[in-house]
Design a protein around this motif. Structure first.
Motif, short mmCIF file in Angstrom:
data_model
loop_
_atom_site.label_atom_id
_atom_site.label_comp_id
_atom_site.label_asym_id
_atom_site.label_seq_id
_atom_site.Cartn_x
_atom_site.Cartn_y
_atom_site.Cartn_z
N UNK A 168 146.39 40.74 -44.93
CA UNK A 168 146.98 40.03 -43.62
C UNK A 168 147.17 38.35 -43.66
N UNK A 169 146.15 37.83 -44.39
CA UNK A 169 146.15 36.55 -44.60
C UNK A 169 146.95 35.87 -45.66
N UNK A 195 166.19 38.68 -37.90
CA UNK A 195 165.26 37.45 -38.16
C UNK A 195 163.89 37.84 -37.37
N UNK A 196 162.92 37.76 -38.59
CA UNK A 196 161.68 37.78 -38.17
C UNK A 196 160.77 36.69 -38.65
N UNK A 197 159.70 36.16 -37.59
CA UNK A 197 159.07 35.15 -38.26
C UNK A 197 157.42 35.41 -37.68
N UNK A 198 156.44 35.04 -38.27
CA UNK A 198 155.07 34.94 -38.08
C UNK A 198 154.47 33.52 -38.45
N UNK A 199 153.33 33.23 -37.61
CA UNK A 199 152.65 32.11 -37.75
C UNK A 199 151.55 32.34 -38.89
N UNK A 200 151.19 31.67 -39.91
CA UNK A 200 149.82 31.80 -40.41
C UNK A 200 149.30 30.19 -41.13
N UNK A 201 148.15 30.29 -41.50
CA UNK A 201 147.73 28.96 -42.13
C UNK A 201 148.47 29.17 -43.56
N UNK A 202 149.44 28.35 -43.70
CA UNK A 202 150.17 27.73 -44.82
C UNK A 202 150.46 26.46 -44.90
N UNK A 259 157.32 29.84 -45.60
CA UNK A 259 157.75 30.84 -46.56
C UNK A 259 158.91 31.81 -46.23
N UNK A 266 159.32 29.28 -51.15
CA UNK A 266 158.65 28.12 -50.15
C UNK A 266 159.72 27.29 -49.96
#
Lengths: 423, 430
Positions: free
Chosen positions: A148-149, A245-252, A256, A324
Motif C-alpha cells: 500500500x506504500x 481518472x483516478x488519483x491517490x495521495x502517497x508519500x512520493x 506517478x 514519473x
C-alpha cells in the motif's frame, strides 16, 4: 504416459513434454553447461479466480486474496515446514501468486532430485489449522501494508480499478486486511481441493536436470488423479472504463502516472499474433528511439522511469504507459495525440523492421535465463501455447498485421489515467 | 565451468577480465570505474549517464537507441554505486551472440566499438566541453533519480540510516552528490570529471560471452595509450565500535513502518575474516532458515520481511524490517535477541550447514548468468587477485562454528533508525 520433444533449430534448444500417468503435464528443458536447475510446480489458480465450483454445478464466492493466502500456508506441515526441509538440500525455495496462477519453486545446483521430491510432496500435502491461519493473517497483513506504500504498485491497481467494472483483475492479489480476515482453515481446504488437482497443474523444469531425473521423482510421488482443468468464467466488460481518472495521495517525491487503454475483447485470451504485434506497436509509439520519447524527455515531462507494456491475461487486455511526471495530464495528452496521429499516418516499413529485429533479439536473450524459462514454460502451458511460439510468430508478422492491429486497439474511449500525487 | 577468467593489464590501474564461454545466448561487456568518494561527486555521478546517452558518432540519443535496436535490441545501462568509500561508475552493454545474427554480421564487434565510442569519444561542443543542453538534461534526470529514492521506503529508510550512522564519514555521502552540487553542474565541470576519470579512476573492463578478448584488449590499449594514467589510491575508514547506540525516529505518511538497525562489524578492512562474517550474517538474517526469518517473522509474526546484509567494504551490517510503527521496540528487542543468540553460539551444526549450502549454491549459479558473472568480477575491482565463485565456495565451506561466534562477538549496535507512519495517507477517488 505420452512423450513429445519440441525443438527449435535456430535457437538450438528443445524441451520435452510428458503427460504423466497421474494426469500432470511435465515440461523439461535441459540446458547444457549450466550448473543450476529451476523447477516450478504451478496450479492454474490466481487472484482472478474468485469463485469456486460447487458439487451441484453452481459457484460460490471466495474472499479476495485466498489464492495468495493458500500459497503462504502450503509451506506449513504437521512436522517440518517446507523451508526447513529445503534448508537441508541447499536449494532456495519460494512461491508466487499472480493474476492467473500460483507457483511453488526452487533453484539449486546440487541435490536436484531430493529438492524436487520435497517440492512435489509439500504441495500435495495441505495442512491448515485455525491457529496457523490466524498467525498468517499478521504476516500477510504486513505484506498488504507494505504494498500500500509502494507507489508503482498502487498506480497499477488503481488503474485496473478505473478500467474494469467487473473483471476480477481489478482486485489486489493479496486481498485486503478485511477480506483475509474471513479466511478459515476449512475454506482453504475446499479451495485446495478445487484447484490443486494434477490435471489443473503443471511441473516445469529448466537447467541442469534431465527428463530421467524428473520422472524418477514424479513416478514415486505422483498418484493418478481424476479431475479436469478448472474452467474460468469470461465476463464481457463494457467498452468504456469505470472511471476515466483516478488519483491517490502517497508519500512520493513527484507524481506517478499510468495511462491504460482497455481493449474491447470478445474472447478471453489474446493470440500470439495479437500479443506480438501489440508489443511492436507500443515500442514504435513510445520506445527509446521514438520521436514521442524524445519529445517528452526534452519537454521535461518524463524521466528514465518511463515505461510501457501490453498487460493481458484471461479476460483482460490493456496497453499501458507509465512513469514519473510533474504533469501526468500533459503526458497523457501527448501520448493520445501521438497514437491518434499514427492511426492516420500508419506504421512505415523501416520502423516496423527495426522494432521487429529488436524484439527478436530480446526474445533470444530470454533463453539464457533458467528461472525465466521454467516460468515461461508453465505460463505458456496454461494459455495453451508453446514456448517457441513467440520467436516463430515474430518471424511471421507483416507490416499489414501491425497496421490492422493498430486499427483495432488503442481506442481512446477505453482509456483511463491513474495518478499518484505527493501528500 | 568454474574456469578462471583471462585477466590482462591494459594500462596502470586498468585491467580487462574476460570470461570466454559459448553457453550463453548473449555477449556482455562492462566498464567499471572507481574513484574516491570525494571531490566533485555530482560531476562524477552524471558521467555514466551522459556518456551512455550519446557519442560523437551518434550525438542524438534517439539515433543511438535506433542503432541499439538495429543491433538486435542490444541493451545499454549505466549506474553509480558505492563500494566502501569509493564512488563506482558503470556502463554495460549486452547483445545477442554473433551466431544469431540474421545476416552473418559481427554484433559483438559492433557493440564493443560502440561502447568504446561512448566512453572515449563523447559528443562535445566547439569548445570541447560537454554540451550545455545535455548537461541540463542529465542534471534534471539525476536529481529526479536521487529524489525518487523516497518512493521506495525500504531504500529510503536504509539510506537515512546510513546518513545518520555515518554522518561524520565519507560513507554517509550520497553516491550522487548533493542536490545543490548537481544543480550548479556545468559542461566544464563534467569535462574535468571525465578527463579525471580517464586518468585516475581504477578501471576494470569485464566481458562474458563467446567473443575472443584479443581484439578488445588491443582496442583498449590503443585508447589508453595517449592517456597519462595516475590511478587513485582509494581508502575506506573503518570505525571499530560506537560507545552509545544512536536512536533516531522520523515520520512520514506511510502505512507500514520501516526499521533499520545499523551495526559495526569491528573489522579492520574488507578482507578481515571476510568469510566468517559472511556466514555469520547469513545465519543471523540470510535465507528462510536464518534466525531473523524463523523467529521475528515465522514465530512472532511481526513482519513480512526481516533480513541482514553485510557491507564488508565498510565494515557494517544493516538489518531491515517492515513492521507496524508501534512495534518498533519489541521488533528491535527481537532482532537483538537473535544476534545475542548467534554471539552465544546458540545454533546447531545443521544451521551452519544450511547457510553454507545455500551460499555455495548461489555462488555456483553465478556461472549461469553473464550479468551475474560480470557483476561478480566487477565487485572485486580492488582485489589484486580475482577469486572465482568456486574459490569463494571453498573459503565459505572452511568457516567453523567458533569463527562464526567470534565474528558475531565483534559486532556492535551503532544506530536504530525507525521510519514511522503519521496515519495521514488517504485515497481520493475522483
Amino acid at each position: 504416459m505420452k512423450f513429445r520433444e519440441i525443438r527449435n533449430v535456430a535457437l538450438n534448444e528443445s524441451y520435452h513434454e510428458i503427460i504423466h500417468a497421474s494426469g500432470l503435464t511435465i515440461l523439461v528443458m535441459p540446458k547444457v553447461g549450466y550448473s543450476s536447475a529451476y523447477a516450478v510446480f504451478a496450479a492454474k489458480y490466481g487472484s482472478i479466480d474468485t469463485r469456486i465450483a460447487l458439487a451441484d454445478g453452481g459457484f460460490a464466492d471466495i474472499p479476495e486474496g485466498t489464492a495468495h493466502f493458500l500459497e503462504h500456508k502450503l509451506f506449513e506441515s504437521e512436522e517440518l515446514d517446507a523451508f526447513e526441509r529445503f534448508a537441508k538440500t541447499g536449494a532456495s525455495a519460494n512461491a508466487y501468486t499472480s493474476f492467473d496462477r500460483t507457483g511453488y519453486l526452487f533453484s539449486c545446483t546440487e541435490n536436484f532430485k531430493e529438492s524436487l521430491g520435497i517440492l512435489l510432496d509439500f504441495v500435495q500435502k495441505p495442512y491448515f489449522t485455525q491457529e496457523t491461519v490466524e498467525k498468517e493473517q499478521g504476516i500477510i497483513g504486513q505484506e498488504i501494508k507494505m504494498y500500500k506504500d509502494v507507489a508503482e504498485w498502487e498506480v497499477l491497481f488503481n488503474l485496473l480499478r478505473a478500467l474494469y467494472h467487473v473483471s476480477p483483475v481489478r482486485i489486489d492479489i493479496a486481498g485486503t486486511e478485511e477480506s483475509i480476515a474471513q479466511i478459515s482453515a476449512e475454506m482453504l481446504y475446499s479451495c485446495y481441493n478445487s484447484f490443486y488437482n494434477l490435471n489443473n497443474m503443471v511441473l516445469a523444469v529448466s537447467g541442469n536436470a534431465t527428463v530421467q531425473d524428473v520422472l524418477e521423482v514424479a513416478d514415486r510421488l505422483l498418484k493418478p488423479q481424476d479431475g479436469v482443468m478448472a474452467k474460468r468464467e469470461f465476463v464481457l466488460e463494457p467498452p468504456e472504463p469505470a472511471t476515466a481518472y483516478i488519483e491517490e495521495k502517497l508519500s512520493v517525491n513527484a507524481p506517478q502516472f499510468m495511462l491504460g487503454y482497455k481493449e474491447h475483447i470478445s474472447t478471453p485470451e489474446r493470440t500470439t499474433e495479437e500479443r506480438l504485434s501489440t508489443g511492436i506497436l507500443l515500442d514504435i509509439i513510445a520506445g527509446k528511439s521514438s520521436p514521442l520519447y524524445k519529445r517528452l524527455l526534452e519537454a521535461e515531462l518524463i524521466n528514465t522511469s518511463f515505461s510501457f507494456e501490453y498487460f493481458e491475461g484471461f479476460g483482460y487486455a490493456c496497453p499501458m504507459f507509465g512513469g514519473e511526471s510533474k504533469n501526468p495530464e500533459a503526458v497523457a495528452t501527448e501520448i493520445k495525440n501521438e497514437i491518434r496521429k499514427l492511426k492516420v499516418d500508419k506504421v512505415d516499413e523501416k520502423s516496423f523492421e527495426r522494432t521487429r529485429r529488436k524484439l527478436y533479439g530480446r526474445m533470444i536473450m530470454m533463453y539464457n535465463d533458467v528461472d525465466g524459462l521454467a516460468n515461461e514454460l508453465a505460463a505458456t502451458f496454461f494459455t495453451g501455447n508453446g514456448l517457441f511460439d513467440d520467436l516463430e510468430g515474430c518471424k511471421a508478422i507483416t507490416l499489414d498485421t501491425i497496421n490492422n492491429r493498430l486499427d483495432e486497439i488503442l481506442d481512446e474511449a477505453g482509456a483511463a489515467l491513474s495518478v499518484i500525487l505527493p501528500v | 565451468m568454474g574456469a578462471k577468467p583471462f585477466v590482462s593489464t591494459i594500462a596502470p590501474g586498468v585491467r580487462l577480465c574476460a570470461s570466454q564461454t559459448d553457453r550463453f545466448k548473449t555477449g556482455c561487456i562492462s566498464f567499471t570505474m572507481a574513484l574516491p568518494l570525494e571531490g566533485d561527486i555530482a560531476a562524477n555521478a552524471v558521467l555514466p549517464y551522459i556518456l551512455y546517452r550519446s557519442c560523437r558518432k551518434y550525438p542524438d540519443f534517439s539515433c543511438l537507441n535506433g542503432v541499439l535496436a538495429d543491433l538486435y535490441g542490444a541493451t545499454l545501462s549505466a549506474g553509480v554505486s558505492k563500494l566502501g568509500e569509493a564512488q563506482v561508475l558503470s556502463v554495460e552493454l549486452t547483445s545477442i551472440d554473433d551466431r544469431f545474427a540474421l545476416e552473418g554480421e559481427s554484433i559483438s564487434q559492433s557493440c564493443a566499438e560502440l561502447l568504446l565510442d561512448l566512453i572515449f569519444d563523447p559528443d562535445l561542443d566547439e569548445d570541447s566541453r560537454f554540451r550545455e543542453e545535455a548537461v541540463q538534461r542529465e542534471k534534471r534526470l539525476l536529481i529526479e533519480r536521487m529524489e525518487s529514492e523516497l518512493n521506495d521506503k525500504r531504500v529510503f529508510a536504509l539510506r537515512r540510516c546510513v546518513e545518520v550512522m555515518c554522518a561524520d564519514e565519507k560513507y554517509g555521502l550520497s553516491r550522487y552528490g548533493t542536490h545543490e552540487d548537481i544543480k550548479t553542474l556545468t559542461g566544464e565541470r563534467v569535462l574535468n570529471a571525465w578527463q579525471n576519470m580517464l586518468k585516475t579512476a581504477v578501471i576494470q573492463i569485464d566481458m562474458a560471452g563467446s567473443g575472443a578478448s584479443e581484439n578488445i584488449a588491443d582496442a583498449l590499449r590503443k585508447q589508453f595509450l595517449p592517456i597519462e594514467r595516475n590511478p587513485a589510491v582509494i581508502e575506506t575508514v573503518f570505525i571499530k565500535t560506537t560507545k552509545e547506540p544512536r536512536n533516531v525516529e522520523e515520520k512520514l505518511p506511510v502505512k507500514q513502518g520501516k526499521l533499520v538497525l545499523g551495526f559495526r562489524t569491528g573489522t579492520l578492512d574488507a578482507s578481515d575474516n571476510a568469510s566468517a562474517f559472511k556466514v555469520m550474517t547469513d545465519i543471523f538474517g540470510g535465507g528462510t532458515y536464518s534466525k531473523l526469518f524463523a523467529n521475528v517473522r515465522e514465530k512472532m509474526s511481526l513482519c513480512y520481511y526481516c533480513s541482514a546484509r553485510l557491507t564488508r567494504h565498510k565494515g557494517v551490517i544493516f538489518v531491515q524490517s517492515g513492521i507496524e510503527s508501534e512495534q518498533a521496540l519489541p521488533a528491535t528487542d527481537a532482532i537483538l535477541d537473535q544476534l545475542d543468540a548467534v554471539k552465544a553460539g546458540k545454533f546447531e551444526e545443521e544451521d551452519i550447514k544450511a547457510s553454507k549450502m545455500s551460499m555455495t549454491d548461489h555462488l555456483r549459479s553465478i556461472e549461469d548468468s553473464p550479468e551475474d558473472l560480470i557483476a561478480w568480477y566487477a565487485s572485486q575491482i580492488f582485489e589484486s587477485e580475482l577469486k572465482t565463485p568456486e574459490r569463494e565456495s571453498q573459503l565459505i565451506n572452511a568457516v567453523t562454528k567458533d569463527e562464526v561466534t567470534a565474528a558475531a562477538n565483534r559486532v556492535t549496535l551503532d544506530t536504530i533508525y525507525m521510519l514511522s507512519g503519521t496515519g495521514e495517507a488517504q485515497t481520493d477517488e475522483v
